[in-house]
Design an enzyme around this catalytic site. Structure first.
Site, PDB file in Angstrom:
ATOM      1  CB  ILE A 137      -0.989   0.029   1.190  1.00 43.40           C
ATOM      2  CG1 ILE A 137      -0.254  -0.068   2.527  1.00 43.40           C
ATOM      3  CG2 ILE A 137      -2.028  -1.062   1.064  1.00 43.40           C
ATOM      4  CD1 ILE A 137      -1.188  -0.028   3.744  1.00 43.40           C
ATOM      5  CG  ASP A 138      -0.017   4.244  -2.770  1.00 40.55           C
ATOM      6  OD1 ASP A 138       0.682   3.430  -3.393  1.00 40.55           O
ATOM      7  OD2 ASP A 138      -1.056   4.754  -3.232  1.00 40.55           O
ATOM      8  CE  LYS A 139       6.592   9.083   3.171  1.00 43.81           C
ATOM      9  NZ  LYS A 139       7.454  10.184   2.711  1.00 43.81           N
TER      10      LYS A 139
END
Length: 303
Positions: A137-139
């Site tokens: 999942i994105d930062k």
């Protein structure tokens, strides 16, 4: 290095070499074996072959098991929020602002660094910088991730992602008041030719499907739940922008004037999968982070 020899039996005639070798030892996943074949660690009658080689009766397979590559990534005590762990799988609730895995030139402060401190065993399929990482999942997205502790679990979890049987539900706050209660966005996603750091909907992109339903509506914003059928890079962020309701706080896909949230209001709150060893369906829930709860309270007052 350990060397294993195996002679192909009659009932294995015409079988693919990667399938036969992965059946020799339980812990040798097919993905791992294919990697060994590609690197020349598996030979047939002393000759290198490809993964789709069809074996003949009496073929002598020589498997030279490579020494495990030592990780260059240092373990770090990061007090991770681990929601479940056994000998095969870890489920962790990643905080917003944390990168999932190291990249060249950036080897510290990632989820992988923290996992290496908490877990002594992680699968090696994705190499030195991404041990155990099945999906990302994105930062600036918070929420649940499943991590594999051995190669066999890794392969089985990836197969579930490919088969679209993993439950992944996200909560998001988007710009605009969505008029319909639910919908499906079926639009292919690919690299943006004008900005290689961004993804966009393109005709020749990879198949991408997001289901959504509206949980609440406020003045100028909506609270939605998005369920992934596929898992493309930035999928929810790209799809919600595509239908005209970009995520609040999103610096890449949101409008120029958005909420100052240090990243998109997006949380991976529900994760469900079939356990790779027991075949039991397991589902986990992670509550919204405090920042999103505070934003929802503010939006409720503005109605």
């Amino acid at each position: 290095m350990e060397v294993v020899q195996y002679i192909v039996k009659e009932d294995e005639k015409s079988g693919r070499i990667d399938k036969i070798v992965s059946g020799i030892e339980k812990e040798w996943s097919r993905t791992l074996v294919q990697q060994w074949i590609k690197e020349g660690h598996v030979k047939v009658n002393d000759s290198a072959v490809k993964s789709n080689y069809k074996c003949a009766i009496g073929d002598v397979l020589t498997i030279t098991i490579p020494e495990p590559e030592e990780l260059d990534v240092e373990p770090e005590d990061m007090n991770l929020d681990i929601r479940y762990e056994d000998q095969d799988v870890v489920v962790v609730n990643k905080p917003k602002g944390m990168v999932v895995h190291p990249a060249p030139g950036h080897y510290s402060g990632t989820l992988v660094n923290g996992l290496m401190h908490e877990c002594k065993d992680l699968s090696g399929i994705n190499g030195v910088l991404r041990p155990g990482i099945v999906h990302r999942i994105d930062k600036d997205t918070s929420g649940l991730l499943m991590v594999a502790k051995n190669d066999l679990s890794h392969e089985k979890l990836v197969n579930q992602l490919v088969a679209k049987t993993v439950t992944r539900r996200y909560t998001a706050i988007v710009h605009g008041v969505i008029p319909h209660d639910h919908g499906t966005i079926d639009a292919p996603i690919g690299r943006d030719t004008k900005d290689r750091q961004s993804m966009t909907v393109v005709d020749n992109g990879k198949n991408a499907v997001t289901h959504f339903k509206v949980l609440d509506r406020y003045k100028d914003f909506s609270l939605v739940e998005c369920e992934l059928e596929t898992g493309r890079t930035h999928q929810i962020r790209v799809h919600m922008k595509y239908i005209g309701f970009p995520l609040a706080g999103d610096p890449k896909y949101g409008p120029r004037k958005t909420l100052d949230l240090n990243g998109q209001a997006l949380h991976a709150g529900v994760l469900g999968f079939i356990h790779p060893r027991t075949d039991e369906y397991m589902e986990f829930t992670a509550e919204l982070p405090e920042e999103m709860n505070q934003l929802i309270s503010q939006l409720e007052k503005s109605r």
